[in-house]
Design an enzyme around this catalytic site. Structure first.
Site, short mmCIF file in Angstrom:
data_model
loop_
_atom_site.label_atom_id
_atom_site.label_comp_id
_atom_site.label_asym_id
_atom_site.label_seq_id
_atom_site.Cartn_x
_atom_site.Cartn_y
_atom_site.Cartn_z
N TRP A 288 0.84 -1.21 0.00
CA TRP A 288 0.00 0.00 0.00
C TRP A 288 0.87 1.25 0.00
O TRP A 288 1.72 1.41 0.87
CB TRP A 288 -0.92 0.01 1.23
CG TRP A 288 -1.97 -1.05 1.12
CD1 TRP A 288 -3.19 -0.92 0.53
CD2 TRP A 288 -1.87 -2.41 1.56
NE1 TRP A 288 -3.86 -2.11 0.59
CE2 TRP A 288 -3.09 -3.04 1.22
CE3 TRP A 288 -0.90 -3.14 2.23
CZ2 TRP A 288 -3.34 -4.38 1.52
CZ3 TRP A 288 -1.14 -4.47 2.52
CH2 TRP A 288 -2.36 -5.07 2.16
N HIS B 85 -7.39 1.60 2.59
CA HIS B 85 -8.46 0.68 2.19
C HIS B 85 -9.58 0.69 3.23
O HIS B 85 -9.38 1.11 4.37
CB HIS B 85 -7.94 -0.75 1.98
CG HIS B 85 -7.11 -1.28 3.11
ND1 HIS B 85 -6.43 -2.46 3.04
CD2 HIS B 85 -6.83 -0.79 4.35
CE1 HIS B 85 -5.79 -2.68 4.17
NE2 HIS B 85 -6.02 -1.69 4.97
N ARG C 231 -4.35 6.73 -1.75
CA ARG C 231 -3.00 6.17 -1.88
C ARG C 231 -2.08 7.13 -2.61
O ARG C 231 -2.54 7.94 -3.42
CB ARG C 231 -3.04 4.83 -2.63
CG ARG C 231 -3.67 3.77 -1.78
CD ARG C 231 -3.56 2.39 -2.36
NE ARG C 231 -4.57 1.56 -1.70
CZ ARG C 231 -4.91 0.36 -2.10
NH1 ARG C 231 -4.32 -0.18 -3.14
NH2 ARG C 231 -5.83 -0.32 -1.46
N GLN D 145 -13.83 2.25 -2.25
CA GLN D 145 -13.84 0.79 -2.10
C GLN D 145 -15.15 0.35 -1.46
O GLN D 145 -15.82 1.13 -0.79
CB GLN D 145 -12.69 0.35 -1.20
CG GLN D 145 -11.39 0.14 -1.94
CD GLN D 145 -10.38 -0.63 -1.11
OE1 GLN D 145 -10.53 -0.77 0.11
NE2 GLN D 145 -9.35 -1.11 -1.77
N VAL E 75 -6.01 -12.12 5.24
CA VAL E 75 -6.92 -13.21 4.86
C VAL E 75 -6.11 -14.47 4.55
O VAL E 75 -4.96 -14.39 4.14
CB VAL E 75 -7.77 -12.83 3.61
CG1 VAL E 75 -8.91 -11.90 3.99
CG2 VAL E 75 -6.93 -12.23 2.51
N ALA F 136 -13.85 -11.56 4.14
CA ALA F 136 -13.66 -10.13 3.89
C ALA F 136 -13.54 -9.98 2.39
O ALA F 136 -12.90 -10.80 1.72
CB ALA F 136 -12.40 -9.63 4.58
N1 PHE Z 1 -8.09 -4.13 1.29
C1 PHE Z 1 -7.54 -4.81 0.15
C2 PHE Z 1 -6.91 -3.78 -0.79
O1 PHE Z 1 -7.23 -2.65 -0.69
C3 PHE Z 1 -8.57 -5.64 -0.57
C4 PHE Z 1 -9.09 -6.76 0.27
C5 PHE Z 1 -10.24 -6.59 1.03
C6 PHE Z 1 -8.44 -7.96 0.29
C7 PHE Z 1 -10.72 -7.65 1.80
C8 PHE Z 1 -8.89 -9.00 1.05
C9 PHE Z 1 -10.03 -8.84 1.80
O2 PHE Z 1 -6.10 -4.08 -1.62
#
Ligand code: PHE
Length: 352
Positions: free
Chosen positions: A156, A178, A204, A218, A261, A315
């Protein structure tokens, strides 16, 4: 020549007298005194003439010039006087209501899309949740298995807040990268089972191009219950993408690493432009990556106060502009935030 001079005089004095507007007088003046005007061209004949003739012609010509010029001038003031006089006869009632057509505004296409998403997921029991746009490093990274100095942070490109002006300097503040910063907050706040959604802005430090913006939206789902599996994840992905991109859309989950995850996946949809055959937009592969998702990591569940032996969680977090680009056939995602009214009118929905 003397005759010519008197014809011009007669003809043009008549025209000047008959003129009713300043524009008409300008035309007449140009025809006489302009670059190719009669009065301008006439003296070009003089050298061909005899001295004796010229002795009477030149004074007549000069008189002609003076007469025509003053006729135009006095007619001009007459026309002006007339229009002032007629203006003073007119009156405007400023209290009369005007009947201009009313201009209606438009709902931004992104906003319309988000409202539809909220409705779609409300139907299957998801509630809305809000998390801060300016958040701590702790909720955006640490509770999601991304400790400080961990290389996963490089996934990120983060915008950090300058702490020098802040009272509270123990925390590191950032613009959330995010909507996953909501995950642990949701789990802490609600009792299991949990069905929550977050739709909001993220930020970002990006190099801007047709597919990257520093500010974007998002959509995150946090779903915690007993016995959830990747099959639920596939179902949710299809429920969403088929609704917006069409029943024929295929969805695949491709292994991808996200620290919070396990397993983690990239959600791909068949490319709408080539229907999966492969084209320029999808780089020839027939699929487009639309977001990330996965089964919530046991330690993240624990951070949220949930026992991973009893519960599992999903998620799910796609970026919205990229999906909307597909839906609207837009090739550059920067149009969503550059304030282009034409784009909003074309792709948005009129506000009633
Ligand atoms: N938050 C992650 C991103 O911005 C996306 C994501 C959300 C991945 C939930 C896994 C579970 O890249």
């Amino acid at each position: 020549m003397n005759e010519q001079i008197s014809t011009i005089k007669l003809e043009y004095l008549g025209k000047i007298k008959a003129a009713t507007s300043l524009a008409e007088l300008d035309q007449i003046y140009l025809a006489l005194f302009g670059k190719a005007g009669i009065i301008t061209l006439l003296p070009k004949e003089f050298p061909k003439m005899e001295k004796a003739q010229l002795a009477s012609i030149v004074p007549a010509f000069n008189q002609l010039k003076i007469d025509l010029n003053s006729a135009v001038e006095s007619k001009r003031s007459e026309v002006r006087e007339m229009s002032y006089a007629s203006l003073s006869q007119e009156s405007v009632d400023l209290s009369t209501p005007i009947t201009l057509p009313l201009r209606t505004g438009y709902h931004h296409p992104l906003m319309v899309f988000e409202e539809e998403i909220k409705e779609l997921f409300k139907k299957i029991g998801f509630q809305q949740f809000g998390a801060p746009n300016i958040d701590t490093d702790y909720y955006n990274f640490e509770v999601l298995n991304i400790p400080a100095e961990h290389p996963a942070r490089d996934l990120w490109d983060t915008l950090y807040i300058d702490k020098s002006g802040l009272k509270e300097r123990n925390e590191n503040w950032i613009l959330r990268t995010h909507t996953s910063n909501a995950q642990v907050r949701i789990m802490k706040q609600y009792k299991t089972p949990v069905r929550m959604m977050v739709i909001d802005r993220c930020f970002r430090y990006e190099n801007l191009d047709a597919r990257h913006e520093h500010t974007f939206d998002q959509f995150e789902l946090v779903f915690v219950d007993k016995g959830l599996s990747m099959a639920h994840l596939q179902w949710l992905s299809e429920y969403f993408l088929k609704h917006f991109l069409g029943e024929e859309t295929k969805v695949r989950l491709r292994p991808k690493y996200y620290p919070f995850v396990e397993p983690g996946v990239g959600i791909d949809g068949t490319c709408l432009f080539c229907k999966g055959k492969g084209c320029k937009i999808c780089g020839g592969i027939g699929w487009l990556e639309l977001g990330g998702a996965g089964m919530i990591h046991p330690s993240v569940l624990k951070n949220g106060g949930i026992d991973p032996k009893e519960y599992s969680g999903i998620a799910w977090g796609p970026g919205l502009e990229r999906i909307l680009m597909l839906k609207l056939g837009v090739e550059d995602l920067r149009v969503f935030r550059n304030g282009d009214i034409k784009f909003i009118q074309e792709k948005g929905v009129p506000a009633s």
